[in-house]
Design a protein around this motif. Structure first.
Motif, PDB file in Angstrom:
ATOM      1  N   GLU A   1      31.466 -46.028 -46.128  1.00 49.84           N
ATOM      2  CA  GLU A   1      32.777 -45.796 -45.538  1.00 49.84           C
ATOM      3  C   GLU A   1      33.621 -44.878 -46.418  1.00 49.84           C
ATOM      4  O   GLU A   1      33.281 -44.617 -47.565  1.00 49.84           O
ATOM      5  CB  GLU A   1      33.492 -47.139 -45.328  1.00 49.84           C
ATOM      6  CG  GLU A   1      32.794 -48.046 -44.324  1.00 49.84           C
ATOM      7  CD  GLU A   1      33.426 -49.427 -44.228  1.00 49.84           C
ATOM      8  OE1 GLU A   1      34.449 -49.676 -44.924  1.00 49.84           O
ATOM      9  OE2 GLU A   1      32.908 -50.266 -43.472  1.00 49.84           O
ATOM     10  N   ASP A   2      34.753 -44.427 -45.866  1.00 55.47           N
ATOM     11  CA  ASP A   2      35.642 -43.540 -46.623  1.00 55.47           C
ATOM     12  C   ASP A   2      36.323 -44.275 -47.771  1.00 55.47           C
ATOM     13  O   ASP A   2      36.685 -43.663 -48.772  1.00 55.47           O
ATOM     14  CB  ASP A   2      36.715 -42.950 -45.698  1.00 55.47           C
ATOM     15  CG  ASP A   2      36.130 -41.992 -44.670  1.00 55.47           C
ATOM     16  OD1 ASP A   2      35.064 -41.407 -44.967  1.00 55.47           O
ATOM     17  OD2 ASP A   2      36.722 -41.836 -43.593  1.00 55.47           O
ATOM     18  N   ARG A   3      36.518 -45.585 -47.600  1.00 60.76           N
ATOM     19  CA  ARG A   3      37.166 -46.386 -48.642  1.00 60.76           C
ATOM     20  C   ARG A   3      36.211 -47.500 -49.095  1.00 60.76           C
ATOM     21  O   ARG A   3      35.648 -48.221 -48.271  1.00 60.76           O
ATOM     22  CB  ARG A   3      38.484 -46.974 -48.128  1.00 60.76           C
ATOM     23  CG  ARG A   3      39.547 -45.902 -47.909  1.00 60.76           C
ATOM     24  CD  ARG A   3      40.796 -46.483 -47.265  1.00 60.76           C
ATOM     25  NE  ARG A   3      41.408 -47.532 -48.067  1.00 60.76           N
ATOM     26  CZ  ARG A   3      42.197 -47.329 -49.122  1.00 60.76           C
ATOM     27  NH1 ARG A   3      42.464 -46.067 -49.511  1.00 60.76           N
ATOM     28  NH2 ARG A   3      42.724 -48.333 -49.796  1.00 60.76           N
TER      29      ARG A   3
ATOM     30  N   PHE B   1      34.910 -50.011 -52.867  1.00 63.14           N
ATOM     31  CA  PHE B   1      35.325 -50.558 -54.161  1.00 63.14           C
ATOM     32  C   PHE B   1      34.091 -50.872 -54.993  1.00 63.14           C
ATOM     33  O   PHE B   1      32.980 -50.981 -54.464  1.00 63.14           O
ATOM     34  CB  PHE B   1      36.203 -51.798 -54.004  1.00 63.14           C
ATOM     35  CG  PHE B   1      35.508 -52.986 -53.416  1.00 63.14           C
ATOM     36  CD1 PHE B   1      35.000 -54.002 -54.232  1.00 63.14           C
ATOM     37  CD2 PHE B   1      35.359 -53.123 -52.044  1.00 63.14           C
ATOM     38  CE1 PHE B   1      34.358 -55.111 -53.695  1.00 63.14           C
ATOM     39  CE2 PHE B   1      34.729 -54.232 -51.495  1.00 63.14           C
ATOM     40  CZ  PHE B   1      34.228 -55.224 -52.314  1.00 63.14           C
TER      41      PHE B   1
ATOM     42  N   ASN C   1      31.642 -51.411 -49.202  1.00 62.24           N
ATOM     43  CA  ASN C   1      32.607 -50.863 -48.247  1.00 62.24           C
ATOM     44  C   ASN C   1      33.848 -51.748 -48.132  1.00 62.24           C
ATOM     45  O   ASN C   1      33.774 -52.973 -48.265  1.00 62.24           O
ATOM     46  CB  ASN C   1      31.965 -50.726 -46.864  1.00 62.24           C
ATOM     47  CG  ASN C   1      30.980 -49.578 -46.803  1.00 62.24           C
ATOM     48  OD1 ASN C   1      31.128 -48.572 -47.484  1.00 62.24           O
ATOM     49  ND2 ASN C   1      29.964 -49.714 -45.963  1.00 62.24           N
ATOM     50  N   GLU C   2      34.986 -51.101 -47.850  1.00 63.17           N
ATOM     51  CA  GLU C   2      36.242 -51.842 -47.706  1.00 63.17           C
ATOM     52  C   GLU C   2      36.144 -52.922 -46.625  1.00 63.17           C
ATOM     53  O   GLU C   2      36.703 -54.006 -46.774  1.00 63.17           O
ATOM     54  CB  GLU C   2      37.383 -50.880 -47.356  1.00 63.17           C
ATOM     55  CG  GLU C   2      38.730 -51.571 -47.209  1.00 63.17           C
ATOM     56  CD  GLU C   2      39.836 -50.618 -46.785  1.00 63.17           C
ATOM     57  OE1 GLU C   2      41.006 -50.903 -47.074  1.00 63.17           O
ATOM     58  OE2 GLU C   2      39.518 -49.582 -46.152  1.00 63.17           O
TER      59      GLU C   2
ATOM     60  N   TYR D   1      35.242 -56.256 -47.938  1.00 64.46           N
ATOM     61  CA  TYR D   1      36.013 -56.744 -49.087  1.00 64.46           C
ATOM     62  C   TYR D   1      36.300 -58.248 -49.015  1.00 64.46           C
ATOM     63  O   TYR D   1      35.920 -59.015 -49.905  1.00 64.46           O
ATOM     64  CB  TYR D   1      37.327 -55.966 -49.204  1.00 64.46           C
ATOM     65  CG  TYR D   1      38.150 -56.297 -50.428  1.00 64.46           C
ATOM     66  CD1 TYR D   1      37.805 -55.792 -51.683  1.00 64.46           C
ATOM     67  CD2 TYR D   1      39.280 -57.106 -50.343  1.00 64.46           C
ATOM     68  CE1 TYR D   1      38.561 -56.075 -52.809  1.00 64.46           C
ATOM     69  CE2 TYR D   1      40.046 -57.394 -51.461  1.00 64.46           C
ATOM     70  CZ  TYR D   1      39.678 -56.877 -52.688  1.00 64.46           C
ATOM     71  OH  TYR D   1      40.428 -57.170 -53.805  1.00 64.46           O
TER      72      TYR D   1
ATOM     73  N   ILE E   1      40.331 -51.013 -54.317  1.00 60.45           N
ATOM     74  CA  ILE E   1      39.818 -50.278 -53.161  1.00 60.45           C
ATOM     75  C   ILE E   1      40.403 -48.874 -53.184  1.00 60.45           C
ATOM     76  O   ILE E   1      41.599 -48.682 -53.431  1.00 60.45           O
ATOM     77  CB  ILE E   1      40.210 -50.977 -51.844  1.00 60.45           C
ATOM     78  CG1 ILE E   1      39.602 -52.377 -51.779  1.00 60.45           C
ATOM     79  CG2 ILE E   1      39.775 -50.155 -50.634  1.00 60.45           C
ATOM     80  CD1 ILE E   1      40.098 -53.203 -50.606  1.00 60.45           C
ATOM     81  N   GLY E   2      39.565 -47.882 -52.927  1.00 61.51           N
ATOM     82  CA  GLY E   2      40.064 -46.508 -52.915  1.00 61.51           C
ATOM     83  C   GLY E   2      39.075 -45.577 -52.239  1.00 61.51           C
ATOM     84  O   GLY E   2      37.987 -45.985 -51.831  1.00 61.51           O
ATOM     85  N   ILE E   3      39.457 -44.316 -52.144  1.00 61.16           N
ATOM     86  CA  ILE E   3      38.569 -43.313 -51.562  1.00 61.16           C
ATOM     87  C   ILE E   3      37.444 -43.006 -52.534  1.00 61.16           C
ATOM     88  O   ILE E   3      37.506 -43.378 -53.714  1.00 61.16           O
ATOM     89  CB  ILE E   3      39.344 -42.031 -51.206  1.00 61.16           C
ATOM     90  CG1 ILE E   3      40.010 -41.443 -52.452  1.00 61.16           C
ATOM     91  CG2 ILE E   3      40.390 -42.313 -50.127  1.00 61.16           C
ATOM     92  CD1 ILE E   3      40.694 -40.109 -52.215  1.00 61.16           C
TER      93      ILE E   3
ATOM     94  N   GLU F   1      37.915 -41.871 -56.029  1.00 61.61           N
ATOM     95  CA  GLU F   1      38.518 -42.789 -56.994  1.00 61.61           C
ATOM     96  C   GLU F   1      37.548 -43.873 -57.474  1.00 61.61           C
ATOM     97  O   GLU F   1      37.964 -44.866 -58.054  1.00 61.61           O
ATOM     98  CB  GLU F   1      39.755 -43.454 -56.365  1.00 61.61           C
ATOM     99  CG  GLU F   1      40.854 -42.465 -56.009  1.00 61.61           C
ATOM    100  CD  GLU F   1      42.017 -43.114 -55.269  1.00 61.61           C
ATOM    101  OE1 GLU F   1      41.850 -44.258 -54.809  1.00 61.61           O
ATOM    102  OE2 GLU F   1      43.064 -42.477 -55.157  1.00 61.61           O
TER     103      GLU F   1
ATOM    104  N   SER G   1      37.989 -47.300 -59.741  1.00 61.01           N
ATOM    105  CA  SER G   1      37.646 -48.653 -59.299  1.00 61.01           C
ATOM    106  C   SER G   1      36.684 -49.297 -60.291  1.00 61.01           C
ATOM    107  O   SER G   1      36.778 -50.503 -60.580  1.00 61.01           O
ATOM    108  CB  SER G   1      37.017 -48.612 -57.901  1.00 61.01           C
ATOM    109  OG  SER G   1      36.710 -49.914 -57.441  1.00 61.01           O
TER     110      SER G   1
END
Length: 360
Positions: A160-162, A164, A208-209, A212, A237-239, A242, A246
């Motif tokens: 996914e785009d976001r 962790f 993936n977010e 979470y 959590i981030g793109i 990042e 994380s």
């Protein structure tokens, strides 16, 4: 096969020195070919110049530094060339007595070579594939290209785009290789496809977010994780850009989990810790040392227990299996040593902050 034009990133170099210090117990620097320290177990040294590293490159061999500033920016110790396929990729140094450090040099270089070669290897198996993707995303900040998409498809995983990072710390992994295999089995059962072993006893995951909340519940309640006697740090959590942040946050959360002896610690819940993390390392160290540097390990543990029990003398004494009067006596001794009274609100806050800074 080895990747061409491989470069060692700051994040990856930091992972190397942190892992090496766990085994060797000495402060370690990783120096770029231009003489700049890009990673160190002493955060104050990052970005500084290390003249001995240039001497290592010139000689192509080990350089002993017999005293602080014998070479500009270098500390007493030994510096080693990091050589892969007859090419120097950087310099790694141990701080300390050169004679003592010399006996650790072989182990240090082997640890470094193994970690770098593992990062450089081109993928052949699914395990190598998942490991390579995680390392590229965290340490090399690569994402979204045709290579990544193709290999994610091989793992039947959609990133996914976001996302962790989570880090699992396994007790006794060095003495029991089957633990790593068991953890791999557990992770795959939980639907986690991206993870890699980090020397000497940790596993980094990218999740993936959308997973979470459910993964937090599983980490905290799943008997498999409890049975494995592990501690887990959950990053922010981030793109994808990042992920290295994380990873850093997951390391901080894990450090706190280990200090508190809990199974899971979530970075997002570390309110004071997040603020204090941004305080200069030297200032943090000076403050903590000034307030609690004189205390014994037993007294530090007592204070942690005292705060965990919300300053309740009764509950603290019960948890420590001591009489309440004994606890009062020991708190008074801490007051004498530090000049701060744990039973006084304002003094207690100072000591609590010092304990947090010590764990960062």
């Amino acid at each position: 096969m080895i990747k061409e034009n491989f470069q060692i990133s700051h994040t990856f170099a930091q992972m190397i020195v942190d892992a090496a210090k766990e085994v060797i117990g000495k402060d370690i620097d990783f120096i770029h070919l231009d003489g700049k320290v890009i990673a160190s177990t002493d955060q104050d040294r990052i970005g500084s110049f290390h003249a001995a590293a240039l001497q290592v490159q010139e000689k192509g061999s080990v350089v002993e530094v017999l005293g602080n500033e014998a070479f500009k920016g270098a500390r007493k110790g030994i510096s080693y060339p990091v050589i892969i396929d007859k090419k120097i990729l950087g310099v790694i140094g141990i701080s300390g007595d050169p004679k003592e450090c010399k006996s650790l040099g072989f182990l240090l270089t082997k640890i470094t070579e193994v970690l770098i070669k593992e990062q450089m290897i081109v993928i052949h198996s699914l395990d190598e594939l998942r490991s390579s993707i995680v390392r590229m995303l965290i340490f090399e900040n690569e994402k979204g290209d045709a290579f990544m998409n193709e290999h994610l498809q091989q793992l039947q995983h959609e990133l996914e785009d976001r996302v962790f990072v989570a880090i699992i710390h396994l007790q006794g992994l060095n003495n029991n290789s089957s633990l790593a295999a068991k953890m791999k089995e557990i992770l795959l059962e939980q639907g986690i496809k991206l993870f890699t072993y980090l020397f000497p006893n940790q596993i980094a995951l990218i999740i993936n977010e959308s997973q979470y909340k459910i993964m937090l519940k599983r980490f905290e309640s799943n008997n498999s994780f409890k049975y494995m006697n592990c501690s887990i740090g959950i990053g922010s959590i981030g793109i994808l850009d990042e992920l290295s942040k994380s990873y850093k946050h997951a390391k901080l959360a894990l450090k706190y989990a280990l200090s508190k002896k809990v199974t899971v610690c979530i970075y997002a819940k570390l309110d004071l810790e997040m603020i204090m993390e941004n305080i200069d390392f030297h200032i943090r160290n000076v403050y903590a040392t000034k307030l609690i540097g004189v205390l014994s390990e037993e007294e530090i543990t007592l204070l942690h227990t005292y705060y965990d029990n919300n300053l309740s003398l009764k509950k603290t004494a019960e948890e420590l299996f001591i009489h309440k009067s004994t606890l009062q006596y020991r708190l008074d001794k801490i007051t004498q040593k530090t000049g701060e009274n744990p039973k006084n609100y304002h003094d207690s806050v100072k000591l609590y902050i010092a304990l947090i800074l010590q764990t960062l």
